[in-house]
Design an enzyme around this catalytic site. Structure first.
Site, PDB file in Angstrom:
ATOM      1  N   ALA A 153      22.498 -33.095  19.943  1.00  0.00           N
ATOM      2  CA  ALA A 153      21.448 -32.250  19.382  1.00  0.00           C
ATOM      3  C   ALA A 153      21.787 -31.834  17.956  1.00  0.00           C
ATOM      4  CB  ALA A 153      21.231 -31.019  20.258  1.00  0.00           C
ATOM      5  N   TYR A 154      23.045 -31.511  17.727  1.00  0.00           N
ATOM      6  CA  TYR A 154      23.476 -31.133  16.378  1.00  0.00           C
ATOM      7  C   TYR A 154      23.306 -32.306  15.419  1.00  0.00           C
ATOM      8  CZ  TYR A 154      26.536 -29.611  12.574  1.00  0.00           C
ATOM      9  OH  TYR A 154      27.042 -29.275  11.339  1.00  0.00           O
ATOM     10  N   ALA A 155      23.777 -33.491  15.816  1.00  0.00           N
ATOM     11  CA  ALA A 155      23.717 -34.656  14.939  1.00  0.00           C
ATOM     12  C   ALA A 155      22.274 -35.026  14.598  1.00  0.00           C
ATOM     13  CB  ALA A 155      24.434 -35.837  15.592  1.00  0.00           C
TER      14      ALA A 155
END
Length: 255
Positions: A153-155
């Site tokens: 999700a961060y990437a």
């Protein structure tokens, strides 16, 4: 090169309650800027204010909430005048494996890391657009190119935010050359989102503030990593042309 000064207006730093955001706010205040620090929780923002040597405005707001963000920026500009600088720093890094994510949890990360950048940028343009002046610096990472485990999700969200920078420039650069937009990657930091042996946030913030206060239109579309510009890839045709004209592209340095 044109430099922003406190006379140009106030600054907004998102995610100002801790880590890099706090360090950026402290250093901007030290240079005489009035800094509005945005964050979800009032207590950490108060701690940032206590660390700031100048005028710090704690503003509890969820950057994922467009209505709240728009009202927040409208109130700030009504009270403090021109918005000179926006640093989009707010982000979360939940460290969840894909199989531990749900659609909802994944999109909550996207709402902050991408949606917060979109919301704050759009709200800032309510003031910067009519004046044709302003500086927007987006804190970015290489996470979209080299995702770590348990960071989907961060990437995805941070990679999409880098695309948003380019899309924003495509829409605005020709009409508003005085609104300077660029990305900055601070490197691996010793913060809650970083690594134990990373760079102290205060050290990275020196580069970030230096870049944020540079307001030359030639910076629009640039990307800096730590204190050095990352030159865009060149086509073979461009490389041959540069060789024939004896030109050597030089990356700019913040040191």
């Amino acid at each position: 090169m044109t430099q922003l000064t406190p006379q140009d207006g106030f600054a907004v730093v998102t995610g100002a309650g801790s880590g890099l955001g706090r360090a950026l706010a402290v250093q901007l205040c030290a240079q005489g800027f009035t800094v509005a620090g945005l964050g979800r929780r009032a207590a950490p923002l108060a701690e940032t204010g206590a660390a700031c040597p100048g005028s710090f405005l704690p503003v509890p707001v969820d950057v994922a909430d467009w209505g709240a963000v728009r009202a927040c920026f409208a109130g700030l500009t009504a009270t403090h005048g021109a918005l000179a600088l926006l640093i989009n720093n707010a982000a979360i890094y939940p460290r969840r494996d894909t199989l531990d994510e749900s659609g909802d949890s994944f999109m909550q990360t996207v709402a902050i890391n991408l949606g917060g950048t979109v919301n704050c940028t759009r709200a800032a343009l309510e003031d910067m657009g009519p004046r044709g002046q302003g500086r927007i610096l987006n804190v970015a990472t290489f996470a979209d190119l080299n995702p770590l485990p348990a960071s989907s999700a961060y990437a995805v969200s941070k990679g999409a935010a880098r695309i948003h920078s380019r899309a924003l420039i495509a829409d605005l650069a020709d009409r508003f050359p005085g609104i300077v937009i660029s990305d900055w990657m601070p490197g691996m930091l010793r913060t809650g989102m970083g690594i134990p042996d990373g760079l102290p946030a205060e050290v990275a913030a020196r580069w970030g503030v230096r870049l944020a206060l540079m307001c030359d239109p030639s910076l629009t579309g640039s990307t800096f990593e730590m204190g050095q510009e990352i030159l865009p890839p060149r086509s073979l045709k461009r490389k041959l042309k540069d060789a024939l004209l004896m030109r050597r592209p030089r990356a700019r340095s913040l040191s």
